[in-house]
Structure formats: C-alpha cells, structure tokens
Design a protein around this motif. Sequence first.
Motif, PDB file in Angstrom:
ATOM      1  N   GLU A 160       0.860  -1.180   0.000  1.00  0.00           N
ATOM      2  CA  GLU A 160       0.000   0.000   0.000  1.00  0.00           C
ATOM      3  C   GLU A 160       0.899   1.234   0.000  1.00  0.00           C
ATOM      4  OE1 GLU A 160      -3.963   1.247   2.341  1.00  0.00           O
ATOM      5  OE2 GLU A 160      -2.174   1.320   3.603  1.00  0.00           O
ATOM      6  N   VAL A 161       0.536   2.222  -0.800  1.00  0.00           N
ATOM      7  CA  VAL A 161       1.267   3.487  -0.858  1.00  0.00           C
ATOM      8  C   VAL A 161       0.428   4.545  -0.151  1.00  0.00           C
ATOM      9  CG1 VAL A 161       2.216   5.274  -2.368  1.00  0.00           C
ATOM     10  CG2 VAL A 161       2.368   2.866  -3.037  1.00  0.00           C
ATOM     11  N   ARG A 162       1.075   5.305   0.715  1.00  0.00           N
ATOM     12  CA  ARG A 162       0.381   6.395   1.412  1.00  0.00           C
ATOM     13  C   ARG A 162       1.078   7.713   1.111  1.00  0.00           C
ATOM     14  NH1 ARG A 162      -1.006   3.845   7.430  1.00  0.00           N
ATOM     15  NH2 ARG A 162      -2.267   2.079   6.658  1.00  0.00           N
ATOM     16  N   VAL A 163       0.285   8.711   0.766  1.00  0.00           N
ATOM     17  CA  VAL A 163       0.804  10.045   0.498  1.00  0.00           C
ATOM     18  C   VAL A 163       0.167  11.003   1.490  1.00  0.00           C
ATOM     19  CG1 VAL A 163       1.038  11.894  -1.195  1.00  0.00           C
ATOM     20  CG2 VAL A 163       1.083   9.501  -1.958  1.00  0.00           C
ATOM     21  N   THR A 171       4.984   7.176   1.688  1.00  0.00           N
ATOM     22  CA  THR A 171       5.455   6.014   2.444  1.00  0.00           C
ATOM     23  C   THR A 171       4.928   4.747   1.789  1.00  0.00           C
ATOM     24  OG1 THR A 171       5.475   7.285   4.498  1.00  0.00           O
ATOM     25  CG2 THR A 171       5.519   4.885   4.702  1.00  0.00           C
ATOM     26  N   LEU A 172       5.810   3.782   1.621  1.00  0.00           N
ATOM     27  CA  LEU A 172       5.429   2.476   1.085  1.00  0.00           C
ATOM     28  C   LEU A 172       5.325   1.492   2.242  1.00  0.00           C
ATOM     29  CD1 LEU A 172       4.951   0.441  -1.221  1.00  0.00           C
ATOM     30  CD2 LEU A 172       7.442   0.145  -1.340  1.00  0.00           C
ATOM     31  N   LEU A 173       4.208   0.744   2.285  1.00  0.00           N
ATOM     32  CA  LEU A 173       4.007  -0.257   3.317  1.00  0.00           C
ATOM     33  C   LEU A 173       3.893  -1.636   2.685  1.00  0.00           C
ATOM     34  CD1 LEU A 173       2.190   2.470   4.191  1.00  0.00           C
ATOM     35  CD2 LEU A 173       1.932   1.107   6.247  1.00  0.00           C
ATOM     36  N   SER A 176       1.385  -3.814   6.056  1.00  0.00           N
ATOM     37  CA  SER A 176       1.092  -2.716   6.997  1.00  0.00           C
ATOM     38  C   SER A 176       2.329  -2.156   7.692  1.00  0.00           C
ATOM     39  CB  SER A 176       0.072  -3.151   8.058  1.00  0.00           C
ATOM     40  OG  SER A 176      -1.135  -3.577   7.459  1.00  0.00           O
ATOM     41  N   ALA A 177       3.520  -2.612   7.336  1.00  0.00           N
ATOM     42  CA  ALA A 177       4.758  -2.115   7.946  1.00  0.00           C
ATOM     43  C   ALA A 177       5.500  -1.247   6.934  1.00  0.00           C
ATOM     44  CB  ALA A 177       5.638  -3.264   8.396  1.00  0.00           C
ATOM     45  N   PRO A 178       5.956  -0.043   7.335  1.00  0.00           N
ATOM     46  CA  PRO A 178       6.691   0.824   6.409  1.00  0.00           C
ATOM     47  C   PRO A 178       7.985   0.174   5.931  1.00  0.00           C
ATOM     48  CG  PRO A 178       5.978   2.039   8.360  1.00  0.00           C
ATOM     49  CD  PRO A 178       5.744   0.586   8.649  1.00  0.00           C
ATOM     50  N   THR A 179       8.219   0.261   4.623  1.00  0.00           N
ATOM     51  CA  THR A 179       9.466  -0.261   4.047  1.00  0.00           C
ATOM     52  C   THR A 179      10.277   0.837   3.364  1.00  0.00           C
ATOM     53  OG1 THR A 179       8.422  -0.824   1.931  1.00  0.00           O
ATOM     54  CG2 THR A 179       8.379  -2.498   3.661  1.00  0.00           C
TER      55      THR A 179
END
Length: 278
Positions: A160-163, A171-173, A176-179
Amino acid sequence: MYVSRPSRRTALVLAAVALAALAVVTLIAYLTAGQKATPTAKPPLEPPVAPVHVTKKQLAALPRATTYAKLRHAEKDPAPHASATGQILHPKHTKILYTTPGGPPLAVLPTTQLDNPTWLPVIETRPGWTRVLLPTRPNGATGWLHTADNSTEQTANPYEVRVDLSDRRLTLLKHSAPTGSWPVAVGAPDTPTPTGRTFLLASLTPPEITYSPLILPLGAHSEVLQTYDGGPGTIGLHGWPDSSVFGKALSHGCVRLPRQALTTLSHLPLGTPVLVSA
C-alpha cells in the motif's frame, strides 16, 4: 399451647422430601444454564444474486470504464480513507460492471488500461460479487462485478502506498509495515492532489524522456483541471530532476518523486492501493 415434637420417622420423611426438592431445583438450574450456553444457530447464507440480463443493444451503449470515462451513476467509495482489502482483481475478458449486485449495468470493464493489464483493488465482497475501485471520473467511483463464473483472476497484494499531503511525504508499506519513506512534491493550492484512496493504474515509458523516465498514472483525476497536456487530467506519480521541489506543494496535482522512490514503486503490482490523506 403445647405442641408435640414430630416423631423420628416423620422427620426423616420431611428431610427426604426437602433433599428431593433441592435436587429438582438444582437439576432445573443446570439445564437452564446449559440452554443459555448453547449458541444459537446461524442463519443460512443468502444465495448469490443473479445479474440482470443485458441485451446486445444495451451492451453496445455502455461506456468503457477507463481513465477517459465519467460514470455519473457510479456508487461512490463508502470508505475513501480506509485501507483496501489486500486483494487485487483482473478481468480475464471484458466484463460488465453493475451499480449494485443485481442492479442496473454501469459500464464495461476492459482487460487493459493504457496498454497495461487491468488490475483493480477489491474493496468489498458478497456471495458471487466483488466491488472494485474504478479508474474513471468521478474520483472514488466504484462498480460491482459478477465473479461467480470464475471470469476474473484475484490475488493477494501486501503493498500500500500512502501520500501525506500535509507532510508532503510518500510512504510504502508491506503487510502494513513501512518499508520506505521519501519527501515528495504535491499539488499546489490552486491545483491540489485529490485525497482519498485510489490505485496504480498503469506504468508508462514516455517516448521522449524529459522530466521522468517513467509515469505511473493513478485511478484518480484532478478536481480542478478537466484536461492536462492532451489527457483527461489523470493524476500520476513520476520523477523529477530538480530535488529542490521535494517537500513543497507546487505541482498540477501529480506527486513528484525522488529517483529512488520512483524505482521502488515501479516494481509494485498494478492495482496497488494508493491512499492520499490531507
């Protein structure tokens, strides 16, 4: 008044009766408790709803669900700021989209989008039906596919990508954990990046590389610009050669990425959800 004592025999009889009554009460209490502890039977599952019949004439009149379309009758995303289900879907052949399970036809979903295979995030399922996000206007448009006929391919996607527009950070997850996390440039106040959940629609290599070697169109559009550079105002993720823009709000709505972020995101599956928050 004088009351004579009961005989020993009478006392024994009364004691036996009392013990029997106590046993009955105890048994009733036990059975009642057992009945309360027994779970109630679950209601039977409702049978899948059949799709309505669509004639050849109706089918020919339906729009194609692509980034160029506008589906005014599409149901909006019921949870635009939530994570998706972790499943993405690909139609094996052109499929009819419906407004609701058993409801009227909405559009046809082609197997490709911008010369890339169509992959869409799943946001809801019902027996025989799957609800997906669409790449059309308005932003957050959804449609239902009848999937009981095994005419779609569905697979798990851990990404999942979050902006975050306020922090101007992507942030790339994975699970559910940031990578990975990078500062980015987002839409200017007059041409903001639209919020809500969308997805990676395609991966395009420009014929002439100017500002980015790769463009990643999303299933979202500018709420201000109806067209841009000859296209329908599709929002995308792409690189930018000048690092001084990162951390600022100055684009036409697209998200400008550092080289490492673009390289990392280029390996994500199409259909990966992108959640944009204010």
